[in-house]
Scaffold this active site. Sequence first.
Site, mmCIF file in Angstrom:
data_model
loop_
_atom_site.group_PDB
_atom_site.id
_atom_site.type_symbol
_atom_site.label_atom_id
_atom_site.label_comp_id
_atom_site.label_asym_id
_atom_site.label_seq_id
_atom_site.Cartn_x
_atom_site.Cartn_y
_atom_site.Cartn_z
ATOM 1 N N LYS A 23 -10.470 3.605 19.146
ATOM 2 C CA LYS A 23 -9.079 3.530 18.944
ATOM 3 C C LYS A 23 -8.933 4.252 16.955
ATOM 4 O O LYS A 23 -8.199 5.522 17.472
ATOM 5 C CB LYS A 23 -8.609 2.690 18.849
ATOM 6 C CG LYS A 23 -6.859 2.362 18.402
ATOM 7 C CD LYS A 23 -6.469 0.981 18.427
ATOM 8 C CE LYS A 23 -6.402 0.453 16.845
ATOM 9 N NZ LYS A 23 -5.654 1.029 15.713
ATOM 10 N N CYS A 118 0.875 -3.118 13.341
ATOM 11 C CA CYS A 118 0.637 -3.818 13.184
ATOM 12 C C CYS A 118 1.815 -4.491 12.048
ATOM 13 O O CYS A 118 1.326 -4.021 10.491
ATOM 14 C CB CYS A 118 -0.581 -4.411 12.751
ATOM 15 S SG CYS A 118 -1.223 -4.577 14.610
ATOM 16 N N ASP A 126 4.229 6.134 0.597
ATOM 17 C CA ASP A 126 4.389 6.637 -0.461
ATOM 18 C C ASP A 126 2.645 7.514 -0.979
ATOM 19 O O ASP A 126 2.835 9.367 -1.452
ATOM 20 C CB ASP A 126 4.396 6.017 -2.037
ATOM 21 C CG ASP A 126 3.578 5.039 -1.407
ATOM 22 O OD1 ASP A 126 3.066 3.956 -0.733
ATOM 23 O OD2 ASP A 126 2.506 5.539 -3.209
ATOM 24 N N GLN A 127 1.501 7.353 -0.916
ATOM 25 C CA GLN A 127 0.869 8.780 -1.129
ATOM 26 C C GLN A 127 0.734 9.626 0.263
ATOM 27 O O GLN A 127 0.488 10.813 -0.533
ATOM 28 C CB GLN A 127 -0.792 7.532 -0.922
ATOM 29 C CG GLN A 127 -0.859 6.187 -1.732
ATOM 30 C CD GLN A 127 -0.433 7.185 -3.288
ATOM 31 O OE1 GLN A 127 -1.460 8.090 -4.311
ATOM 32 N NE2 GLN A 127 0.160 6.767 -3.988
HETATM 33 C C1 EPZ Z 1 -5.473 1.974 9.108
HETATM 34 O O1 EPZ Z 1 -4.230 1.677 8.333
HETATM 35 C C2 EPZ Z 1 -6.435 1.806 10.457
HETATM 36 N N1 EPZ Z 1 -5.234 1.801 11.504
HETATM 37 C C3 EPZ Z 1 -6.199 0.022 10.518
HETATM 38 O O2 EPZ Z 1 -6.823 -0.007 11.027
HETATM 39 C C4 EPZ Z 1 -6.971 -0.277 9.249
HETATM 40 O O3 EPZ Z 1 -7.074 -2.075 8.861
HETATM 41 C C5 EPZ Z 1 -6.290 0.452 7.716
HETATM 42 O O4 EPZ Z 1 -6.566 2.067 7.948
HETATM 43 C C6 EPZ Z 1 -7.609 0.368 6.378
HETATM 44 O O5 EPZ Z 1 -8.515 0.585 7.510
HETATM 45 C C7 EPZ Z 1 -4.747 3.400 11.855
HETATM 46 O O6 EPZ Z 1 -5.646 3.534 11.668
HETATM 47 C C8 EPZ Z 1 -4.501 3.271 13.522
HETATM 48 P P1 EPZ Z 1 -4.692 2.668 5.065
HETATM 49 P P2 EPZ Z 1 -3.449 2.334 7.379
HETATM 50 O O7 EPZ Z 1 -3.194 3.847 4.353
HETATM 51 O O8 EPZ Z 1 -4.037 3.687 7.618
HETATM 52 C C9 EPZ Z 1 -2.447 0.728 0.789
HETATM 53 C C10 EPZ Z 1 -5.830 -1.881 13.313
HETATM 54 O O9 EPZ Z 1 -5.944 -2.797 13.163
HETATM 55 N N2 EPZ Z 1 -1.690 1.921 1.283
HETATM 56 O O10 EPZ Z 1 -5.770 2.748 4.458
HETATM 57 O O11 EPZ Z 1 -1.905 1.611 7.634
HETATM 58 C C11 EPZ Z 1 -1.425 0.045 2.310
HETATM 59 O O12 EPZ Z 1 -0.696 -1.016 2.432
HETATM 60 C C12 EPZ Z 1 -5.283 -1.137 12.249
HETATM 61 O O13 EPZ Z 1 -6.658 -1.208 14.006
HETATM 62 C C13 EPZ Z 1 -0.235 2.353 0.533
HETATM 63 O O14 EPZ Z 1 0.348 1.437 -0.693
HETATM 64 O O15 EPZ Z 1 -4.556 1.595 6.061
HETATM 65 C C14 EPZ Z 1 -2.660 -0.805 2.274
HETATM 66 O O16 EPZ Z 1 -2.281 -1.870 0.918
HETATM 67 C C15 EPZ Z 1 -5.108 -2.377 11.544
HETATM 68 N N3 EPZ Z 1 0.339 3.535 0.520
HETATM 69 C C16 EPZ Z 1 -3.906 0.291 2.081
HETATM 70 O O17 EPZ Z 1 -3.297 1.155 1.633
HETATM 71 C C17 EPZ Z 1 0.073 4.712 1.247
HETATM 72 O O18 EPZ Z 1 0.493 5.826 1.193
HETATM 73 C C18 EPZ Z 1 -5.185 0.541 2.937
HETATM 74 O O19 EPZ Z 1 -3.718 0.944 3.505
HETATM 75 C C19 EPZ Z 1 -0.942 4.133 2.128
HETATM 76 C C20 EPZ Z 1 -1.668 2.969 2.411
#
Ligand code: EPZ
Length: 421
Positions: A23, A118, A126-127
């Site tokens: 996915k 979710c 922001d990143q």
């Molecule tokens: C991806 O979400 C996945 N979703 C998530 O899977 C997965 O849990 C996550 O990566 C971590 O592996 C998809 O791929 C569609 P992150 P994403 O950016 O991209 C913080 C599932 O169940 N952050 O790696 O949203 C953020 O708040 C889903 O399949 C910032 O602070 O995850 C989090 O605490 C759920 N600023 C952490 O980083 C930003 O600009 C990791 O987020 C971006 C993220």
Amino acid sequence: MKERMLITGGHPLQGTVRVSGGKNTAVAVIPATLLCDEPCTIENLPDIDDVRVLVDILQSLGARVDYVPGAFMTVDPRPAEGREVSYQDARKLRASYYLLGALLGRCGEAKVPYPGGCRIGSRPIDQHLKGFASLGAETEEIGGTYHIVAEELVGSDVFFDVVTVGGTINVMLAAAKAKGTTIIYNAAKEPHIVDLANFLNSMGAKVKGAGTDVIRIKGQGYLHTTTYAVIPDQIETGTLMIAAAATRGDVVINGCIPTHMEALTAKLLEMGIRVTDSDDAIRVRSSSSGVRAVNIKTQVYPGFPTDLQQPMSALLTTARGTSVIQETIFENRFRHMDELSRMGARVRIMDRTAIVEGVEELHGAPVTTTDLRAGAALLVAGLMARGVTEIYELEYIDRGYEHIEQKLCSLGADIHREAIC
Ligand code: EPZ
């Protein structure tokens, strides 16, 4: 039509099952087709709601999409003139925000409402925006919509303050056709990052270092056609492994990539579960004497995946002893614990830590899914529990798992759906 799932637990899962395409790789690769200058084809896509919504989005932008579920998706992006995603579509999934990077990379402009997905934390982007700005783009947020414009995208260095899967993917998309070279430091290393890089490179992009924390992207003026099969789903593989262990079964999962599963495999072995693997299959056998409690700390890849924390917590509810689960990635990813408690689990939450005290067994109950992997946790719990479990709000599960109950029933589970008025 609203449905509920009824699971009669207590049946050990036995047999072989094939895992679907990933996915989280599919939702990155499909938007990336907009960067191609010719029609391109993707194979091994899971037939899930998130994929279908992305088809709608590409078509709303003017792309021609020929999608045959379970077979292929051919995208001809050449007629796509659109630069804006609708609120109705964007809110249906998290990955709608990949249209920011893909449209920026394609035409220098994107208007995308805040994404859905979710509710497991604040999930800022922001990143992503910092990365786009480094490449020369300007962002305005008006009425819950990101409006990003770049006269010209010029490669630059991007240093992420936090490791972000979405941010890494979005910058890769925006940089693929930028002028010059972009270097992403502190990049995410998940398997789907590598898969996206391989897809882009199969079109003639120049992406190096995916899978490490430094990714170099040398922008290319023209990306040619490709036919590309996405990798198997790491999280579905893990969910099936956990379900096999939770039901004290004996299951072979075919078509997976065992090296993507090492953190989970190590934990299951620590619990006394037998896990053996070959090139593209994993066998999970659980002893009838039950499993030992273990401690889990979610980490970025290759650490223990946050997406498997929830189904794993269901397995731990009947482990011998007390388990400590630390969720270091998202600040609100224990919402499923209340539902597990309805089934007799004994859990205490303290901020980002859950203490799970093993009980003899779970009992069936009506429970409600709050997010995709919470749904996976309730599926596992229902398979384990004595009696019948009713699971409501199934749309979360349908977003991310292809034909999951058919797969589980083929292994001996007793699951069916029924409409609810
Ligand atoms: C991806 O979400 C996945 N979703 C998530 O899977 C997965 O849990 C996550 O990566 C971590 O592996 C998809 O791929 C569609 P992150 P994403 O950016 O991209 C913080 C599932 O169940 N952050 O790696 O949203 C953020 O708040 C889903 O399949 C910032 O602070 O995850 C989090 O605490 C759920 N600023 C952490 O980083 C930003 O600009 C990791 O987020 C971006 C993220």
